[in-house]
Motif scaffolding. Sequence first.
Motif, PDB file in Angstrom:
ATOM      1  N   LEU A  61       5.059  17.520  -4.060  1.00  0.00           N
ATOM      2  CA  LEU A  61       5.116  16.093  -4.367  1.00  0.00           C
ATOM      3  C   LEU A  61       6.488  15.490  -4.110  1.00  0.00           C
ATOM      4  O   LEU A  61       6.603  14.325  -3.727  1.00  0.00           O
ATOM      5  N   LEU A  62       7.538  16.277  -4.319  1.00  0.00           N
ATOM      6  CA  LEU A  62       8.881  15.768  -4.009  1.00  0.00           C
ATOM      7  C   LEU A  62       9.007  15.440  -2.523  1.00  0.00           C
ATOM      8  O   LEU A  62       9.688  14.500  -2.134  1.00  0.00           O
ATOM      9  N   PHE A  63       8.337  16.246  -1.700  1.00  0.00           N
ATOM     10  CA  PHE A  63       8.392  16.013  -0.259  1.00  0.00           C
ATOM     11  C   PHE A  63       7.370  14.980   0.213  1.00  0.00           C
ATOM     12  O   PHE A  63       7.601  14.296   1.211  1.00  0.00           O
ATOM     13  N   THR A  64       6.225  14.890  -0.488  1.00  0.00           N
ATOM     14  CA  THR A  64       5.200  13.950  -0.044  1.00  0.00           C
ATOM     15  C   THR A  64       5.310  12.583  -0.703  1.00  0.00           C
ATOM     16  O   THR A  64       4.732  11.618  -0.215  1.00  0.00           O
ATOM     17  N   ALA A  65       6.051  12.493  -1.827  1.00  0.00           N
ATOM     18  CA  ALA A  65       6.186  11.197  -2.515  1.00  0.00           C
ATOM     19  C   ALA A  65       6.714  10.093  -1.593  1.00  0.00           C
ATOM     20  O   ALA A  65       6.221   8.958  -1.644  1.00  0.00           O
ATOM     21  N   PRO A  66       7.714  10.380  -0.741  1.00  0.00           N
ATOM     22  CA  PRO A  66       8.183   9.315   0.162  1.00  0.00           C
ATOM     23  C   PRO A  66       7.215   8.994   1.295  1.00  0.00           C
ATOM     24  O   PRO A  66       7.448   8.043   2.038  1.00  0.00           O
ATOM     25  N   ALA A  67       6.137   9.786   1.441  1.00  0.00           N
ATOM     26  CA  ALA A  67       5.235   9.612   2.594  1.00  0.00           C
ATOM     27  C   ALA A  67       4.634   8.212   2.639  1.00  0.00           C
ATOM     28  O   ALA A  67       4.500   7.619   3.713  1.00  0.00           O
ATOM     29  N   GLY A  68       4.269   7.671   1.463  1.00  0.00           N
ATOM     30  CA  GLY A  68       3.662   6.343   1.428  1.00  0.00           C
ATOM     31  C   GLY A  68       4.605   5.263   1.935  1.00  0.00           C
ATOM     32  O   GLY A  68       4.230   4.444   2.790  1.00  0.00           O
ATOM     33  N   ILE A  69       5.836   5.269   1.399  1.00  0.00           N
ATOM     34  CA  ILE A  69       6.826   4.253   1.806  1.00  0.00           C
ATOM     35  C   ILE A  69       7.211   4.441   3.273  1.00  0.00           C
ATOM     36  O   ILE A  69       7.267   3.478   4.042  1.00  0.00           O
ATOM     37  N   ALA A  89      -2.961   3.814  -9.929  1.00  0.00           N
ATOM     38  CA  ALA A  89      -2.144   4.856  -9.297  1.00  0.00           C
ATOM     39  C   ALA A  89      -1.409   5.685 -10.341  1.00  0.00           C
ATOM     40  O   ALA A  89      -1.293   6.911 -10.217  1.00  0.00           O
ATOM     41  N   VAL A  90      -0.909   5.016 -11.394  1.00  0.00           N
ATOM     42  CA  VAL A  90      -0.204   5.724 -12.473  1.00  0.00           C
ATOM     43  C   VAL A  90      -1.163   6.670 -13.193  1.00  0.00           C
ATOM     44  O   VAL A  90      -0.852   7.851 -13.418  1.00  0.00           O
ATOM     45  N   ILE A  91      -2.342   6.177 -13.555  1.00  0.00           N
ATOM     46  CA  ILE A  91      -3.325   7.006 -14.269  1.00  0.00           C
ATOM     47  C   ILE A  91      -3.810   8.150 -13.381  1.00  0.00           C
ATOM     48  O   ILE A  91      -3.896   9.299 -13.810  1.00  0.00           O
ATOM     49  N   ASN A  92      -4.100   7.836 -12.126  1.00  0.00           N
ATOM     50  CA  ASN A  92      -4.578   8.855 -11.194  1.00  0.00           C
ATOM     51  C   ASN A  92      -3.511   9.909 -10.912  1.00  0.00           C
ATOM     52  O   ASN A  92      -3.824  11.039 -10.520  1.00  0.00           O
ATOM     53  N   GLY A  93      -2.248   9.543 -11.132  1.00  0.00           N
ATOM     54  CA  GLY A  93      -1.150  10.484 -10.917  1.00  0.00           C
ATOM     55  C   GLY A  93      -1.192  11.701 -11.828  1.00  0.00           C
ATOM     56  O   GLY A  93      -0.599  12.736 -11.517  1.00  0.00           O
ATOM     57  N   PHE A  94      -1.927  11.612 -12.942  1.00  0.00           N
ATOM     58  CA  PHE A  94      -2.052  12.752 -13.851  1.00  0.00           C
ATOM     59  C   PHE A  94      -3.051  13.789 -13.347  1.00  0.00           C
ATOM     60  O   PHE A  94      -3.303  14.788 -14.020  1.00  0.00           O
ATOM     61  N   GLN A  95      -3.589  13.596 -12.135  1.00  0.00           N
ATOM     62  CA  GLN A  95      -4.531  14.538 -11.547  1.00  0.00           C
ATOM     63  C   GLN A  95      -3.920  15.907 -11.303  1.00  0.00           C
ATOM     64  O   GLN A  95      -4.638  16.896 -11.112  1.00  0.00           O
ATOM     65  N   ARG A  96      -2.582  16.004 -11.305  1.00  0.00           N
ATOM     66  CA  ARG A  96      -1.953  17.301 -11.042  1.00  0.00           C
ATOM     67  C   ARG A  96      -2.246  18.310 -12.143  1.00  0.00           C
ATOM     68  O   ARG A  96      -2.274  19.511 -11.890  1.00  0.00           O
ATOM     69  N   VAL A  97      -2.466  17.832 -13.371  1.00  0.00           N
ATOM     70  CA  VAL A  97      -2.773  18.765 -14.470  1.00  0.00           C
ATOM     71  C   VAL A  97      -4.128  19.441 -14.219  1.00  0.00           C
ATOM     72  O   VAL A  97      -4.199  20.683 -14.206  1.00  0.00           O
ATOM     73  N   GLY A 123       2.083   6.531  -7.099  1.00  0.00           N
ATOM     74  CA  GLY A 123       1.126   7.556  -7.522  1.00  0.00           C
ATOM     75  C   GLY A 123       1.694   8.952  -7.353  1.00  0.00           C
ATOM     76  O   GLY A 123       1.528   9.814  -8.233  1.00  0.00           O
ATOM     77  N   LEU A 124       2.390   9.185  -6.255  1.00  0.00           N
ATOM     78  CA  LEU A 124       2.964  10.501  -6.002  1.00  0.00           C
ATOM     79  C   LEU A 124       4.130  10.803  -6.938  1.00  0.00           C
ATOM     80  O   LEU A 124       4.327  11.952  -7.354  1.00  0.00           O
ATOM     81  N   ILE A 125       4.910   9.779  -7.307  1.00  0.00           N
ATOM     82  CA  ILE A 125       6.006   9.979  -8.260  1.00  0.00           C
ATOM     83  C   ILE A 125       5.452  10.408  -9.622  1.00  0.00           C
ATOM     84  O   ILE A 125       5.972  11.330 -10.270  1.00  0.00           O
ATOM     85  N   ILE A 158       0.843  -1.204   0.000  1.00  0.00           N
ATOM     86  CA  ILE A 158       0.000   0.000   0.000  1.00  0.00           C
ATOM     87  C   ILE A 158       0.877   1.253   0.000  1.00  0.00           C
ATOM     88  O   ILE A 158       0.608   2.223  -0.712  1.00  0.00           O
ATOM     89  N   GLY A 159       1.956   1.213   0.795  1.00  0.00           N
ATOM     90  CA  GLY A 159       2.892   2.334   0.832  1.00  0.00           C
ATOM     91  C   GLY A 159       3.536   2.577  -0.515  1.00  0.00           C
ATOM     92  O   GLY A 159       3.668   3.719  -0.975  1.00  0.00           O
ATOM     93  N   TRP A 160       3.955   1.488  -1.199  1.00  0.00           N
ATOM     94  CA  TRP A 160       4.574   1.611  -2.516  1.00  0.00           C
ATOM     95  C   TRP A 160       3.596   2.165  -3.545  1.00  0.00           C
ATOM     96  O   TRP A 160       3.965   2.990  -4.398  1.00  0.00           O
ATOM     97  N   ILE A 161       2.350   1.716  -3.497  1.00  0.00           N
ATOM     98  CA  ILE A 161       1.328   2.212  -4.437  1.00  0.00           C
ATOM     99  C   ILE A 161       1.109   3.710  -4.229  1.00  0.00           C
ATOM    100  O   ILE A 161       1.030   4.479  -5.199  1.00  0.00           O
TER     101      ILE A 161
END
Length: 419
Positions: A362-370, A107-115, A55-57, A48-51
């Motif tokens: 996102l650079l700071f929150t991307a590691p949050a899951g792991i 997670a990959v598809i949902n990652g485009f939500q930033r646009v 997504g954040l990456i 779950i952490g990796w997913i």
Amino acid sequence: MARSFFPRLQGNSRGCLAFEPFFLIPFSMFSTYATLYMYELGLTEVNIGWITTIGLIVQVLSSLVSGYLTDRMGRKRAILYFDLLSWSLATLLWAFSQNLWFFVAAAVINGFQRVPHIAFYCLIVEDTRPADRTYVFTLLQIISVIGGLFAPLGGLLVNQYGMVQGMRIMYVLAFLFMTFQFTGRHLTTRETEAGIKKRQETRELGLRQSLAEYGGAFRELWAERNLLLIFAVYILFNFQATLKTTYLPLYLADYLKLNSGILSLFPAVSSVIMLLTLWLLMPKIPDQSANRSMMAGFGLSALSNIMLVLYPSSSLLWIGLSTILAAVGLMISSPYLEAAVQNAIDDEKRAKVFSTLSVLILLFTAPAGIIGGWAYKLDPRIPVWLVTAAFAGSCLLLYVYRKRTGRMDQTTHQAGAGV
């Protein structure tokens, strides 16, 4: 319709807010159980952490080009196309997920939500007077709160059909409601003046020059220390939100042994408290006390989390009290923080600067899951402590920001008096 409900709003902010419930209601229903749904389908805490991190990456990568795409396509087209991709398609994938790889793809598809995230803020802010922006974000918070009142419907579906089948139904409903929202908003808004201008400029510049401009935004941001401070507060706010959304439901159900069907009651309680706070408390907060209100909100939010780890009880009264403190804290801090960030950005540079901010977030929150996954495996209380630390850090940064802006205002006033 939107005009009668929101008489103070202008143009696009009306169209955006009128359709927002069709996103927030289904989101509040499934977000409470998203982690438990994955857990039920056999994913581990680390999975779950990796997913979450994957997504954040992807969100980091999409943020790098989100400002360019928002300027190049225009606010309206960018928000429509990428909302349909990142949310409509993602909810269908979640609805029919069978194993880890379905969730990775979603997670990959949902990652485009930033646009569409960048485009939405441009669309809702650019035609709104700066003095009205706190009002706009307060209304947005109210709509979010009202959406939370529908979270127990998710609990009813889980109780009736079980975790997996109930969540599949929720995700299909989310697909239908969200797609309706995206279409309705597109038909009731218009391209902003800044959007038309930036679209023309971006076409003339081309991709390479435009991206070079966005690279320069990092240097501009670093030179503006006050802007950097308020952005740092925003980054910490998003960091704790990622950790809390992912691991607090798991902490309550797995560690505190709370019945999963009851979980959905807490977002509803939170929503009621936030509405009461809005009605009874916020009208008494003067505009010049915005920073103090944010600090008080962060303090209450930190206290709500400390309660859950210092005395980890499954008592509904105790968890309810923690929920009440968190709700009041969020209501008296979030709208002011959103408005402070938006007012700190010039309209001409909004897409560029806000997409830069999104990359930093996102650079700071991307590691949050792991980090959260590993921390939860070591001790389920650690992610909650990390959320508390983020709020404490926000208070400290906001204190420094208040001191710096206070000195600047005093200097400006003295200079004006001298003239």
